[in-house]
Structure formats: C-alpha cells, structure tokens
Design a protein around this motif. Structure first.
Motif, short mmCIF file in Angstrom:
data_model
loop_
_atom_site.label_atom_id
_atom_site.label_comp_id
_atom_site.label_asym_id
_atom_site.label_seq_id
_atom_site.Cartn_x
_atom_site.Cartn_y
_atom_site.Cartn_z
N ALA A 46 42.33 45.74 26.68
CA ALA A 46 43.45 46.49 27.27
C ALA A 46 43.68 47.79 26.50
N GLY A 47 43.53 47.73 25.16
CA GLY A 47 43.64 48.94 24.37
C GLY A 47 42.53 49.93 24.68
N ALA A 232 49.97 49.01 34.06
CA ALA A 232 48.88 48.10 34.39
C ALA A 232 48.61 47.06 33.31
N ASN A 233 49.06 47.31 32.08
CA ASN A 233 48.68 46.42 30.97
C ASN A 233 49.84 45.81 30.19
N GLY A 367 54.74 57.39 38.82
CA GLY A 367 54.33 56.40 37.83
C GLY A 367 55.47 55.94 36.95
N VAL A 368 56.34 56.88 36.55
CA VAL A 368 57.50 56.51 35.73
C VAL A 368 58.39 55.54 36.48
N ALA A 369 58.67 55.85 37.75
CA ALA A 369 59.53 54.97 38.55
C ALA A 369 58.89 53.60 38.72
N THR A 370 57.57 53.57 38.95
CA THR A 370 56.86 52.30 39.14
C THR A 370 56.82 51.49 37.86
N LEU A 371 56.66 52.17 36.72
CA LEU A 371 56.67 51.46 35.43
C LEU A 371 58.00 50.74 35.21
N LEU A 392 53.18 38.32 40.62
CA LEU A 392 53.96 38.72 41.80
C LEU A 392 54.88 39.90 41.49
N GLY A 393 55.39 39.94 40.25
CA GLY A 393 56.19 41.10 39.83
C GLY A 393 55.37 42.37 39.85
N LEU A 394 54.12 42.28 39.39
CA LEU A 394 53.22 43.44 39.45
C LEU A 394 52.96 43.86 40.90
#
Length: 424
Positions: A46-47, A232-233, A367-371, A392-394
């Motif tokens: 992931a890193g 994503a991670n 992306g900020v809003a989605t994060l 499911l949250g993702l």
C-alpha cells in the motif's frame, strides 16, 4: 474506434498478465507464509502504491496529458525530455529516502514498523517507477503490444526469482520485494532503447520552457493523488488498527479473487487516455462519449458475468487457491465484486476527464470530498469489527465520486473544450 478497441484489448491483456502475476504473489504468501507475513507485505505494498501515485502525478500523468495534446514532434520531444528529468529526480528521491530509513532502522528509530528491510522496499519502488515510466512511453507511442512484451519479460524474470524463493522455503516480504524490484529495473533499459530514447538530446532551455506546463498539471495532480491514495488505502490501515493483521490478510486474500477486474480497467485506461487526448485536441468529444458509454456498459456486463462464474467456482477457489485457513470469505468476495464493478464505471469517466489538463483541479476537489465520505463510512464500519461493512463503505464513496464525475466533471470538461483554442 477500431484502433481504440485494439489498443484497449492489448492494454487489457497487459493488465491481465499483471493480474495473474499479482494473484500468484498473493497465493505464494497464502500457501507458504504466515498471515502476519502476508499482512506485512500488504501494508508495505500500500505504501508502494503511494509512491506510484506520486510518480503518476509528477511524471506520467502530465506527460500523457501534454504529449497527447501536441502534434508537433519538436514540442513532443521537449515534453519527453522534461519528463526524463523529472523521472531521474523521482528515482534519486527514492534512493535517498530508502537509505535514510535504513539508517534510522539501524539505530531503532525507523518509521516502517513492519519488520521489512527498507532497502528491499527501495528496490521495489525503483523497479515500479522504472516499469511504469517505460509502459507510459509505450502507450504514448500507441504501441500497447510492446508494453505487453516488456511486461512479459518482467513477469518471467520475477517468476524465476519467486520460484527459487519458494523452493528454498524462504518466502518473506523482503525476498519478494527485492525480486520484483530488480526485475523492474532490468527491463527499463530495454524499453527505453526500443522507444528511440524519447526526449534524449533536447537542449536544457527547451526543457525549461515546458516545465511550467508540467507544473500546471502537477500542482493539482500531486495533492489529488495523495487524497486518492488515502481514499483507496486508508481502509487497510483502519482494519489493521481495529481488527488486527489477520483481518488484513483475510480482506487482502478475498480481494485477490476480484483483482482481475480492477487491473483490466487499469489497462483499458492506459490505452484510452492518449487516444482520448488526441480526440479532445480535435474537439471530437462525440467519439469520446460513444467510447465511454460502450466501455461502461461492457464493464458492468463483465462484473455480472464474473460474479456468476465466481459463485459457481467459489468452493473450488477456496479449496485449491486460498486453502482452509482462508475459508469463509464468500461475503467479503461479494462485497469486493460490487466495489470493483462500481469503480470500473467511475474510472471510465475519470479517464475521459484526465485527457484534459483542465481536469486536475476539479478532480482534486472531488477527491477531497470522497475521502471524507470514505473515512467516515470505513471508520464506523471498522469499529464494528465487520470487514464486509468496510468494503461496502468504500463502495458508497465510489458511487458518490462516480456520480459527480459523470454528471458534473466530464460534462464540464466537454463544455470547456469548445471555449478553448486548439493547442498544436
């Protein structure tokens, strides 16, 4: 359309090859290492995806966007040369950071916290960046078949090493990372030589003249990819924090069964973006719209068909591929399938947007809003102790992002193109 389809098929074949290879690495850990060791590899990987994201923002994404929008060979050469300079700086940064982390680990102040050798991580990062740069150059020159060839050599070299590790009974995150890193470094010169050393010999002044254009992309792409990577991670670190490394291993093992869909989408996007950039420069947005609709529908059909096949073969998949210690992951696999199908549709709209240099700012804001949506959903789910809820949250966050891109992002780019002069 036929050329786009052929390129997409070759790009998909390339990613299918990498999908099988990544699946093989996962199965190697599943069958020949403890869950803890597999979890260490997943967390380090992931890193590495963060490093790849930074590389994408600084080098490959601006290169693809700017190069595809130009028809003048001189301008394209200047853009290639600037990308080569930025590529060298990225590689040097990886060497410095890996060496520094190794020194800190030696005196007990390391930051990795996973008992993985930083030098092995550094090798893996160098191989990854070398290979991604070479692949980008292949796709820019509309040679997806050559990208497939070089990746085949990479997989062959890596497979030889991994088989040796397996037979010697020394499967570990260190050994795997070092092996794939060296293989990636070895194939890069082959690609560069056969692509006529793109950008070589360009004057320093010409390189400097196009760096501001790179910066116009980088200044929004860089924070955007950091946000996207976190989105994503972050869930895997939340699972590690609230449920432990065995849960990390279970979530990662179940995702292996669905990863081919994700990597096929990545291959399609790599082939689609350069051609979409050319169509956008010619203001032929209708053809892009047609390709987007066809692609999104195709990915939904693939998702349904893949789910049906997996439902039939799942007992065999668990018995033969994952083994008894990874049993009972049916619901996790179903959750991942839903997530990746939604992601495929979202990726179609995002790939179209990224063909324009005006997309980086809105994508960062999206992306900020989605994060924020993802962190809220996944934190609540992880605290409940149920891994399926985290996935499911993702998925909820993916639906949110895809809706914005398809209904606002791409229509905005398409509209703005009619108000901008063509860049030639």
């Amino acid at each position: 359309m036929r050329k786009l389809l052929n390129s997409g098929i070759l790009g998909a074949a390339d990613q299918a090859l990498l999908s099988v290879f990544n699946l093989g690495i996962g199965l190697l850990f599943i069958h020949a290492a403890a869950k803890q060791e597999y979890a260490h590899y997943v967390l380090i990987f992931a890193g590495l995806m963060l490093i790849q994201s930074l590389h994408n923002a600084v080098v490959t994404s601006p290169l693809t966007t700017l190069h595809s929008s130009r028809s003048d060979p001189v301008q394209q050469s200047n853009i290639d040369a600037a990308a080569r300079v930025l590529q060298r700086w990225m590689m040097m940064s990886v060497v410095v950071v890996a060496t520094l982390e190794f020194g800190l680990e030696s005196v007990g102040f390391g930051l990795l916290g996973t008992h993985v050798n930083p030098l092995c991580v550094g090798l893996a990062a160098l191989g990854l960046l070398s290979r991604e740069y070479a692949r980008t150059q292949c796709y820019l020159r509309l040679r997806p078949g050559y990208a497939l060839l070089t990746d085949s050599v990479y997989v062959l070299l890596s497979a030889v090493w991994l088989l040796a590790v397996w037979y010697s009974d020394h499967v570990s995150a260190d050994a795997v990372l070092a092996g794939i890193g060296v293989a990636g470094i070895l194939i890069a010169p082959i690609s560069a030589r056969n692509l006529n050393n793109a950008g070589a010999g360009t004057a320093v002044a010409d390189v400097r003249s196009v760096l501001p254009e790179f910066w116009s992309c980088i200044k929004w792409a860089l924070p955007s990819v950091v946000v996207t990577w976190a989105y994503a991670n972050a869930f895997i670190y939340l699972i590690d924090m609230y449920m432990g490394k065995e849960a990390v291993a279970d979530v990662s093992a179940s995702r292996l069964l669905i990863m081919p869909i994700s990597l096929l989408v990545t291959g399609w996007a790599a082939a689609f973006r350069p051609r979409a950039g050319r169509l956008l420069a010619l203001r032929q947005t209708g053809q892009i719209d047609k390709a987007m609709r066809w692609s999104a529908a195709s990915f939904m059909v693939v998702g349904v068909m893949y789910g049906a096949i997996l439902a039939v073969l799942y007992p065999l998949a668990i018995t033969r591929f994952l083994g008894e210690k990874y049993g009972g992951l049916e619901l996790l696999a179903a959750a991942w399938l839903l997530f990746f199908t939604v992601t495929a549709v979202r990726s179609v709209g995002m790939a179209a947007m990224l063909a324009s240099k005006f997309s980086f700012r809105p994508l960062f804001l999206y992306g900020v809003a989605t994060l924020l949506v993802a962190l809220l959903c996944c934190t609540v789910a992880a605290r409940s102790g149920t891994s399926e809820y985290v996935i499911l949250g993702l998925t909820v966050a993916e639906v949110f992002l895809g809706t914005i891109i398809w209904l606002k992002g791409w229509p905005g780019i398409r509209k703005s193109i009619t108000m901008q002069p063509s860049a030639r």
